[in-house]
Write a protein that holds these residues in place. Structure first.
Motif: not given
Length: 377
Positions: A109-129, A144-148
């Motif tokens: 259930m926690l691994k559902a955060l993977m897209p969130v973490a990747t998106f944040i890192m991509a924005v911080m590194c300038g590879t995504d907007k 959803g992860v907080v509720i779980s």
């Protein structure tokens, strides 16, 4: 009745991938858990995996010459492979340590955060907007992860922090892969990935192993069963190869759907194999909400990839066909796109990456050369 053999083979590969991925996670939990095999040394287990994988890759490349090594310079190795290996080692270390504190179901259930973490890192590194629609999906996943987490009976802060830290380390590794390796045009298949990354990750794990686990292994009575650790490492290695086979025969959508199906199967199996893994109604509701966000996010990213593949206009197509039909002309394929690895991935952001958490040695995204080829079809 005509049997579609390629389709049957594709489903067989998907089934093997789901079984191996679920099996490796459950196997690691069984080995590390004090209630079962009782080997509470996650760094040691990870080092066994890295050592075994690196040795097998070395034999396949240098001894049996199944594949050829890529042209790896010292500068590329130090500036690209070393930092990627460091975060890869950290992600496996933290992820395996979480098995000591929290259940397999809650980890998934926690691994559902993977897209969130990747998106944040991509924005911080300038590879995504930063985009509003993706941000709303990320917010839905997080809620959803907080509720779980709130509904988890055996909630453990230490285990949760280990798992979340491992997720962000893996996300940063994915972004670094795109920034460092792909932009240099370096393509690594699973065997060459193991050959270069596994030994380096093994070295990075030596320092924390010496400080954190070596003293405990000296004073405690450890049961070391060769066949258990050998089969465990073999399953992890086979999982890497199964992902490679699946990528070669399916598109991005199929792989993402298979990943979601695997998570639900794994949660159900973990409650049967490990009775202490109790699932509450809030767990299911929270994970379902998070999963809706993940599915919507995957849909947006696949839609973006398809939109980026601009079809040729009719005049260009006619001109190309006319050139190919002329006997005096020599057709030279353009290798600067798909065959360059990183060059072909310009339209794919690092937030598209969704590597299996138990076998992330393939440094390209699931929308790699093979995935893009199938998707374009």
């Amino acid at each position: 009745m005509i049997v579609n053999k390629p389709l049957v083979l594709t489903y067989l590969y998907l089934l093997i991938y789901i079984l191996l991925s679920s099996g490796v996670i459950l196997y690691n939990k069984w080995v590390l858990s004090p209630k079962y095999f009782d080997f509470p040394f996650p760094i040691t287990l990870t080092m066994i995996h890295m050592g075994f994988s690196g040795a097998v890759a070395f034999c396949l490349i240098r001894v049996f010459k199944v594949v050829s090594p890529v042209k790896m310079t010292l500068e590329i190795y130090i500036t690209c492979v070393v930092p990627i290996s460091a975060f890869f080692a950290a992600s496996l270390w933290f992820g395996n340590t979480a098995y000591l504190y929290i259940s397999v179901a809650f980890i998934q259930m926690l691994k559902a955060l993977m897209p969130v973490a990747t998106f944040i890192m991509a924005v911080m590194c300038g590879t995504d907007k930063a985009r509003c629609d993706v941000f709303l999906n990320m917010l839905l996943v997080s809620v959803g992860v907080v509720i779980s987490s709130y509904g988890e009976i055996h909630f453990n802060v230490v285990g949760t922090l280990y798992q979340v830290t491992g997720i962000f380390a893996e996300a940063l590794r994915l972004v670094l892969t795109q920034v460092l390796l792909q932009k240099k045009g370096l393509t690594l298949n699973p065997i060459t990935s193991l050959y270069y990354i596994a030994p380096c990750s093994f070295v990075f794990l030596c320092a924390p192993w010496y400080v954190l686990e070596k003293p405990g292994m000296e004073v405690s009575q450890i049961q070391f069963n060769f066949w258990i650790f050998f089969s465990n490492a073999l399953c992890a290695l086979a999982l890497n190869f199964s992902i490679f086979l699946v990528i070669g025969r399916t598109g991005a959508v199929t792989i993402r759907v298979a990943g979601v199906l695997k998570d639900w199967i794994l949660i159900a199996l973990s409650t049967i194999i490990f009775p202490e893994s109790t699932i509450t109604g809030l767990n299911i509701i929270g994970y379902a909400i998070a999963l809706c966000g993940v599915v919507m996010y995957n849909y947006l990213k696949v839609k973006d990839v398809r939109a980026s593949q601009v079809p040729e206009n009719i005049s260009d197509r006619i001109a190309k066909d006319w050139k190919l039909e002329k006997p005096s002309d020599t057709f030279t394929p353009n290798n600067s796109s798909d065959n360059s690895g990183g060059g072909g991935g310009g339209n794919i952001s690092s937030s598209d990456m969704n590597v299996d958490e138990e076998a992330p040695l393939i440094p390209s995204s699931r929308l790699s050369y093979f995935g893009r080829t199938q998707l374009s079809k």
